[in-house]
Write a protein that holds these residues in place. Structure first.
Motif, mmCIF file in Angstrom:
data_model
loop_
_atom_site.group_PDB
_atom_site.id
_atom_site.type_symbol
_atom_site.label_atom_id
_atom_site.label_comp_id
_atom_site.label_asym_id
_atom_site.label_seq_id
_atom_site.Cartn_x
_atom_site.Cartn_y
_atom_site.Cartn_z
ATOM 1 N N SER A 146 -22.876 -21.169 -31.187
ATOM 2 C CA SER A 146 -23.256 -20.481 -32.326
ATOM 3 C C SER A 146 -24.823 -19.891 -31.970
ATOM 4 C CB SER A 146 -23.292 -21.315 -33.541
ATOM 5 O OG SER A 146 -24.149 -22.294 -33.584
ATOM 6 N N ARG A 147 -25.490 -20.893 -31.393
ATOM 7 C CA ARG A 147 -26.751 -20.348 -31.105
ATOM 8 C C ARG A 147 -27.129 -19.302 -29.871
ATOM 9 N NH1 ARG A 147 -30.899 -25.614 -32.364
ATOM 10 N NH2 ARG A 147 -30.417 -25.988 -34.475
ATOM 11 N N THR A 148 -26.277 -19.117 -29.124
ATOM 12 C CA THR A 148 -26.456 -18.138 -27.667
ATOM 13 C C THR A 148 -26.747 -16.926 -28.287
ATOM 14 O OG1 THR A 148 -24.473 -19.398 -26.836
ATOM 15 C CG2 THR A 148 -25.085 -17.470 -25.876
ATOM 16 N N ARG A 149 -27.681 -16.161 -27.734
ATOM 17 C CA ARG A 149 -28.013 -14.949 -27.932
ATOM 18 C C ARG A 149 -27.979 -13.894 -26.703
ATOM 19 N NH1 ARG A 149 -31.999 -13.844 -31.511
ATOM 20 N NH2 ARG A 149 -31.402 -11.591 -31.031
ATOM 21 N N ALA A 150 -28.101 -14.471 -25.657
ATOM 22 C CA ALA A 150 -28.036 -13.488 -24.543
ATOM 23 C C ALA A 150 -27.409 -14.433 -23.142
ATOM 24 C CB ALA A 150 -29.474 -13.013 -24.157
ATOM 25 N N ILE A 151 -26.807 -13.444 -22.252
ATOM 26 C CA ILE A 151 -26.636 -13.821 -20.707
ATOM 27 C C ILE A 151 -27.588 -13.141 -19.877
ATOM 28 C CG2 ILE A 151 -24.655 -13.893 -19.156
ATOM 29 C CD1 ILE A 151 -22.848 -13.367 -21.621
ATOM 30 N N VAL A 152 -27.975 -13.966 -18.951
ATOM 31 C CA VAL A 152 -28.948 -13.299 -18.117
ATOM 32 C C VAL A 152 -28.159 -13.200 -16.722
ATOM 33 C CG1 VAL A 152 -31.050 -13.368 -16.806
ATOM 34 C CG2 VAL A 152 -30.822 -14.047 -19.405
ATOM 35 N N ALA A 153 -27.912 -12.130 -16.232
ATOM 36 C CA ALA A 153 -27.165 -11.929 -14.953
ATOM 37 C C ALA A 153 -28.091 -11.926 -13.709
ATOM 38 C CB ALA A 153 -26.363 -10.825 -14.879
ATOM 39 N N VAL A 154 -28.351 -12.849 -12.870
ATOM 40 C CA VAL A 154 -29.368 -12.829 -11.786
ATOM 41 C C VAL A 154 -28.682 -12.288 -10.704
ATOM 42 C CG1 VAL A 154 -30.923 -13.993 -10.402
ATOM 43 C CG2 VAL A 154 -30.766 -14.622 -12.870
ATOM 44 N N HIS A 155 -29.100 -11.176 -9.902
ATOM 45 C CA HIS A 155 -28.254 -10.745 -8.952
ATOM 46 C C HIS A 155 -28.752 -11.115 -7.610
ATOM 47 C CE1 HIS A 155 -26.263 -7.876 -11.920
ATOM 48 N NE2 HIS A 155 -27.356 -7.349 -12.039
ATOM 49 N N TYR A 156 -28.355 -12.289 -7.226
ATOM 50 C CA TYR A 156 -28.931 -12.832 -5.976
ATOM 51 C C TYR A 156 -28.731 -12.145 -4.681
ATOM 52 C CZ TYR A 156 -30.370 -16.407 -2.735
ATOM 53 O OH TYR A 156 -30.836 -17.240 -1.680
ATOM 54 N N ALA A 157 -29.895 -12.042 -3.727
ATOM 55 C CA ALA A 157 -29.811 -11.440 -2.533
ATOM 56 C C ALA A 157 -29.313 -9.863 -2.762
ATOM 57 C CB ALA A 157 -29.005 -11.964 -1.720
ATOM 58 N N GLY A 158 -29.394 -9.345 -3.955
ATOM 59 C CA GLY A 158 -29.252 -7.899 -4.015
ATOM 60 C C GLY A 158 -27.751 -7.563 -4.015
ATOM 61 N N VAL A 159 -27.172 -8.595 -4.463
ATOM 62 C CA VAL A 159 -25.510 -8.650 -4.444
ATOM 63 C C VAL A 159 -25.107 -8.828 -5.909
ATOM 64 C CG1 VAL A 159 -22.980 -9.615 -3.791
ATOM 65 C CG2 VAL A 159 -24.922 -9.532 -2.198
ATOM 66 N N ALA A 160 -24.264 -7.918 -6.522
ATOM 67 C CA ALA A 160 -24.237 -7.995 -7.925
ATOM 68 C C ALA A 160 -23.446 -9.175 -8.571
ATOM 69 C CB ALA A 160 -23.603 -6.750 -8.388
ATOM 70 N N CYS A 161 -23.760 -9.556 -9.728
ATOM 71 C CA CYS A 161 -22.854 -10.535 -10.443
ATOM 72 C C CYS A 161 -21.557 -9.508 -10.853
ATOM 73 C CB CYS A 161 -23.509 -10.869 -11.674
ATOM 74 S SG CYS A 161 -24.787 -12.006 -11.593
ATOM 75 N N ASN A 162 -20.554 -10.420 -11.490
ATOM 76 C CA ASN A 162 -19.482 -9.612 -12.038
ATOM 77 C C ASN A 162 -19.598 -9.195 -13.243
ATOM 78 O OD1 ASN A 162 -16.834 -8.600 -13.200
ATOM 79 N ND2 ASN A 162 -15.690 -10.283 -11.998
ATOM 80 N N MET A 163 -20.291 -7.909 -13.281
ATOM 81 C CA MET A 163 -20.964 -7.245 -14.521
ATOM 82 C C MET A 163 -19.819 -6.877 -15.472
ATOM 83 S SD MET A 163 -24.045 -7.709 -14.654
ATOM 84 C CE MET A 163 -24.530 -6.988 -15.915
ATOM 85 N N ASP A 164 -18.647 -6.572 -14.937
ATOM 86 C CA ASP A 164 -17.794 -6.195 -15.962
ATOM 87 C C ASP A 164 -17.104 -7.393 -16.894
ATOM 88 O OD1 ASP A 164 -17.267 -3.499 -15.161
ATOM 89 O OD2 ASP A 164 -15.934 -4.110 -13.830
ATOM 90 N N ARG A 165 -16.815 -8.413 -16.235
ATOM 91 C CA ARG A 165 -16.458 -9.604 -16.896
ATOM 92 C C ARG A 165 -17.691 -9.904 -17.801
ATOM 93 N NH1 ARG A 165 -13.300 -12.409 -19.750
ATOM 94 N NH2 ARG A 165 -13.114 -14.614 -19.323
#
Length: 384
Positions: A125-144
């Motif tokens: 209930s306290r979660t406000r945000a997700i931080v997606a760190v794109h390691y080595a210039g390779v993207a996280c699964n942003m759709d999910r």
């Protein structure tokens, strides 16, 4: 000069396009050395045009841009921010400064990015945000990640410090979440010594982003003639860089595609030369999913054990080759233990961080030096 001393191979050597000093001199002649001069405006327009964001704002570092995201999202004491532990300290610090709690979630075995399948279980209930760190210039699964955020009413911040010129499903990194951050530190692909940028992708956040960046004032609106004087409007700080930094950066942005292509060529050469070592079980090469277009930011290998890594790094050191490890996971650090909490065991984070070696990668790295690095990897790994 774009090549390091002959007798050593550093991990990184900043690339110069040849126009940096001329643009710095031009900025000096313009008579405006503080921020938001002509070169800053050129950089802003370039970043907007090439990312598709609503607004781009130069900052004096990616750290500053991350701190701006925490202010923009009104992060407060007790809020929780989901992020990987395998990241630079700035990712967590930006939110800890507001009293928030980093919630560390494990990474994927293949890309070393936040494991999108473990995020939802970490939400409270306290979660406000997700931080997606794109390691080595390779993207996280942003759709999910975006889907999870929509379901739970969360913000998504992209820490694209390493992601300049990289894409996910054709979209530039930093332009996909609500907010994105870029780094132009001298270790990155596109550099200005120190420097960064905030990409604002939600139009509702643009005006407040400008105010926060300008010490909490509406100074930007004043200079556009939208108000007759500027005053203190909100919290903020001095997040903008000087015009000399922007002039240097402009020389780099003009050559961004060329710089990226050259780095990718070096990356691909490593990848091809190391294929036999991966087939022999000596190491594992980076994995880039089909929906990701990376930028050649860094080349790493995963060795069988932490002991194998130590032996390899020591041998590289004896040969004056600047191969290095990377992040010590934040959850294992004194500050991480004090300010954050873990969701789950973070087993993959621990395993991969102990085995990872980053190889030298910079424009000017010769074929001969790459062959020496690969040969040392082969002989050291066999002996371990």
């Amino acid at each position: 000069m774009n090549t390091p001393p002959v007798k050593s191979t550093p991990f990184n050597f900043p690339h110069m396009t040849g126009k940096e000093l001329a643009y710095i001199a031009e900025a000096q002649l313009n008579g405006q050395l503080a921020g938001d001069g002509p070169f800053t405006k050129r950089c802003h327009e370039w970043l907007k045009d090439n990312s598709g964001c609503v607004q781009a704002l130069l900052t004096h570092s990616c750290t500053a841009a991350l701190e701006m995201t925490a202010l923009l999202l009104d992060i407060r004491a007790g809020d929780e921010i989901i992020m990987p532990s395998y990241t630079f300290v700035s990712t967590a610090n930006a939110f800890v400064l507001r009293g928030a709690v980093p919630v560390f979630v494990d990474i994927r075995e293949d890309t070393l990015n936040l494991d999108e399948e473990k995020v939802e279980a970490a939400i409270t209930s306290r979660t406000r945000a997700i931080v997606a760190v794109h390691y080595a210039g390779v993207a996280c699964n942003m759709d999910r990640l975006l889907m999870i955020a929509r379901i739970h009413g969360l913000f998504v911040v992209e820490d694209a410090a390493q992601g300049m010129m990289a894409r996910y499903c054709g979209r530039p990194l930093g332009s996909i979440g609500d907010l994105g951050t870029l780094s132009f530190h001298e270790t990155k692909n596109i550099v200005s010594g120190e420097g960064g940028a905030l990409l604002v992708n939600d139009s509702k956040l643009v005006q407040r982003a400008e105010i926060i960046r300008e010490k909490g004032t509406d100074r930007s609106r004043f200079f556009r003639g939208q108000v007759d004087k500027y005053t203190w409007q909100d919290v903020g700080s001095s997040f903008l860089p000087g015009e000399l930094i922007a002039a240097f950066l402009w020389a780099q942005l003009e050559e961004a595609r060329n710089i990226t292509d050259k780095r990718l060529a070096i990356w691909q050469r490593y990848h091809a030369m190391l294929e036999p070592l991966e087939a022999a079980g000596i190491l594992r090469r980076p994995i880039v999913p089909a929906d990701c277009t990376h930028n050649g930011h860094l080349y790493y290998v995963l060795l069988p054990t932490a002991r194998a890594r130590l032996t390899t790094l020591n041998k590289f050191k004896r040969h004056s080759i600047g191969a290095v490890f990377h992040y010590v996971p934040l959850h294992s650090s004194p500050a991480g233990i004090r300010y954050g909490r873990c969701h789950g065991s973070l087993e993959t984070t621990n395993l991969q961080s102990d085995r990872l070696v980053r190889l030298p990668l910079f424009i000017g790295l010769t074929d001969e030096r790459q062959e020496q690095i690969v040969n040392l990897l082969a002989t050291t790994s066999h002996a371990t």
